[in-house]
Enzyme design. Structure first.
Site, PDB file in Angstrom:
ATOM      1  N   LYS A  32     -27.394  26.600  -5.697  1.00 57.08           N
ATOM      2  CA  LYS A  32     -25.856  26.657  -6.345  1.00 57.08           C
ATOM      3  C   LYS A  32     -24.935  26.108  -5.340  1.00 57.08           C
ATOM      4  O   LYS A  32     -25.116  26.168  -4.100  1.00 57.08           O
ATOM      5  CB  LYS A  32     -25.534  27.907  -6.960  1.00 57.08           C
ATOM      6  CG  LYS A  32     -25.370  29.081  -5.966  1.00 57.08           C
ATOM      7  CD  LYS A  32     -25.403  30.244  -6.446  1.00 57.08           C
ATOM      8  CE  LYS A  32     -25.245  31.594  -5.518  1.00 57.08           C
ATOM      9  NZ  LYS A  32     -25.283  32.781  -6.180  1.00 57.08           N
ATOM     10  N   TYR A 257       1.331  24.473  14.482  1.00 51.23           N
ATOM     11  CA  TYR A 257       2.484  25.148  13.688  1.00 51.23           C
ATOM     12  C   TYR A 257       2.541  26.506  14.259  1.00 51.23           C
ATOM     13  O   TYR A 257       1.735  27.391  14.401  1.00 51.23           O
ATOM     14  CB  TYR A 257       1.880  25.226  12.245  1.00 51.23           C
ATOM     15  CG  TYR A 257       1.987  23.749  11.656  1.00 51.23           C
ATOM     16  CD1 TYR A 257       2.951  22.927  11.428  1.00 51.23           C
ATOM     17  CD2 TYR A 257       0.730  23.327  10.884  1.00 51.23           C
ATOM     18  CE1 TYR A 257       2.930  21.717  10.934  1.00 51.23           C
ATOM     19  CE2 TYR A 257       0.515  22.298  10.196  1.00 51.23           C
ATOM     20  CZ  TYR A 257       1.570  21.352  10.244  1.00 51.23           C
ATOM     21  OH  TYR A 257       1.871  20.354   9.528  1.00 51.23           O
TER      22      TYR A 257
END
Ligand SMILES: *Cc1c(COP(=O)(O)O)cnc(C)c1O
Length: 364
Positions: A32, A257
């Protein structure tokens, strides 16, 4: 400039190791979520090559994608909603995990007369998620019995999923499962394949192996238990980015940042084009390991959307070299688990969230 090297041979090897541990007649490998980030088709073929005889997916579309790729092995899919087209799954011979009477009725309704739909009954034995609650087993099994008599369904398997809360909790679920199987027998339902354990259960609760185990993480070489760390699993994914820029900067320079990192001395910064849009956790800011040239560094400052910076000091790092974020510790790489620990999560999340922008390069 960025890539995830995927080694199918590692997956095949891991499946062989898992077969030796589980000793079950059947082995289902879960592919999956794009094969836990490795590429669904690549993972599926490698798993079958390693001796798996079943594949598992969550969504129906994931199962259909494997059929479309020409994979003919049994495939079990256990997560679907009211809008999903069960008819297509039925036509493509996908086994469905059935978790309620309503789902059973939908499945029975699409099956052609005398061409029963292949189903696995999913019991909730304590995870509190998908599956039929014990209070509804009688009504559920009775409905299954009817659908079976009408040749609308063929019950291939019966299964449950463990919480992993503790070994004792899993053992208790195992006992609850056994009583569910016994109850099903009373309704003339005798599935050939009982399956309970996933990676952790296969490793640590051998009594719950039954006829098949459903293994995901361990097959990709993510060693989720101490036993797996000893078992020689090989990580199948290595994520790296090229150093696309280096620059000398002075001491006291803010990096990234928020200036959460500041250089302590004159130093070299290396820029790597991998960021949180690629699935590199922002929680790994100033914490996640990066290996360049076999030398281990740590992300310096914030992981941003597309890039991260590494203060490499005076090490001879040059543009064009590859920086490995996670891969195979046996090759000197940090592991997905190292990144998980640095980011406050689990290695499952590290590999499965790898972004679509990172090309998967299949290595021999
Ligand atoms: C994802 C999943 C698995 C595989 O779990 P791992 O811990 O990765 O081995 C097995 N069974 C079910 C129902 C799942 O959802």
């Amino acid at each position: 400039m960025r890539e995830a090297r995927i080694r199918p041979a590692a997956i095949s090897h891991n499946v062989e190791v898992l077969k030796a541990i589980a000793k079950t007649p059947h082995m289902l490998i879960v592919v999956k979520a794009n094969g836990y980030g490795h590429g669904a088709e690549t993972a599926a073929r490698a798993a079958l090559e390693g001796g798996a005889d079943w594949l598992g997916t969550a969504d129906l579309d994931e199962a259909l994608e494997l059929r479309a790729a020409g994979i003919t092995s049994p495939i079990l899919a256990w997560l679907f909603g009211p809008q999903d087209d069960l008819a297509e799954a039925y036509e493509q011979g996908i086994d469905l995990g059935v978790s309620s009477r309503a789902q059973l009725e939908r499945v029975a309704a699409i099956a052609a007369k005398n061409a029963p739909a292949r189903i696995h009954l999913k019991l909730d034995t304590g995870l509190g998620r998908n599956g039929v609650d014990p209070s509804e087993w009688d009504a559920f099994f009775s409905a299954v019995q009817q659908a079976q008599k009408a040749a609308r369904v063929q019950v291939i398997g019966i299964f449950t999923h463990l919480s992993g809360a503790s070994l004792e909790a899993d053992a208790e679920q195992g006992r609850e499962f056994d009583s569910g199987v016994a109850r099903a027998h009373e309704y003339g339902i005798v599935p050939e394949i009982r399956h309970v354990a996933s990676s952790i259960g296969t490793s640590d609760s051998p009594a719950l192996a039954h006829d098949m185990v459903r293994v995901g993480a361990a097959a990709y070489g993510v060693p989720v238990t101490a036993r797996y760390r000893e078992a020689g699993l090989i990580p199948a994914m290595r994520v790296s980015g090229q150093v696309i820029l280096t620059k000398r900067v002075t001491a006291g320079r803010g990096v990234g940042y928020g200036h959460t990192y500041r250089t302590e001395r004159d130093t070299t910064l290396a820029l790597i084009p991998l960021g949180y849009a690629d699935g590199i956790p922002r929680h790994g800011s100033s914490a996640g390991p990066v290996a360049i040239n076999g030398e281990k560094f740590v992300v310096s400052g914030r992981v941003s959307m597309d890039q991260l910076s590494v203060d490499v000091g005076d090490s001879p790092v040059t543009e064009g070299q590859w920086a490995v974020l996670w891969g195979d510790p046996a090759e000197g790489d940090p592991s997905a688990n190292d990144w998980a620990e640095a980011s406050g999560t689990i290695a499952y999340e590290i590999v499965t969230r790898l972004g679509a922008r990172v090309p998967r390069v299949v290595a021999p």
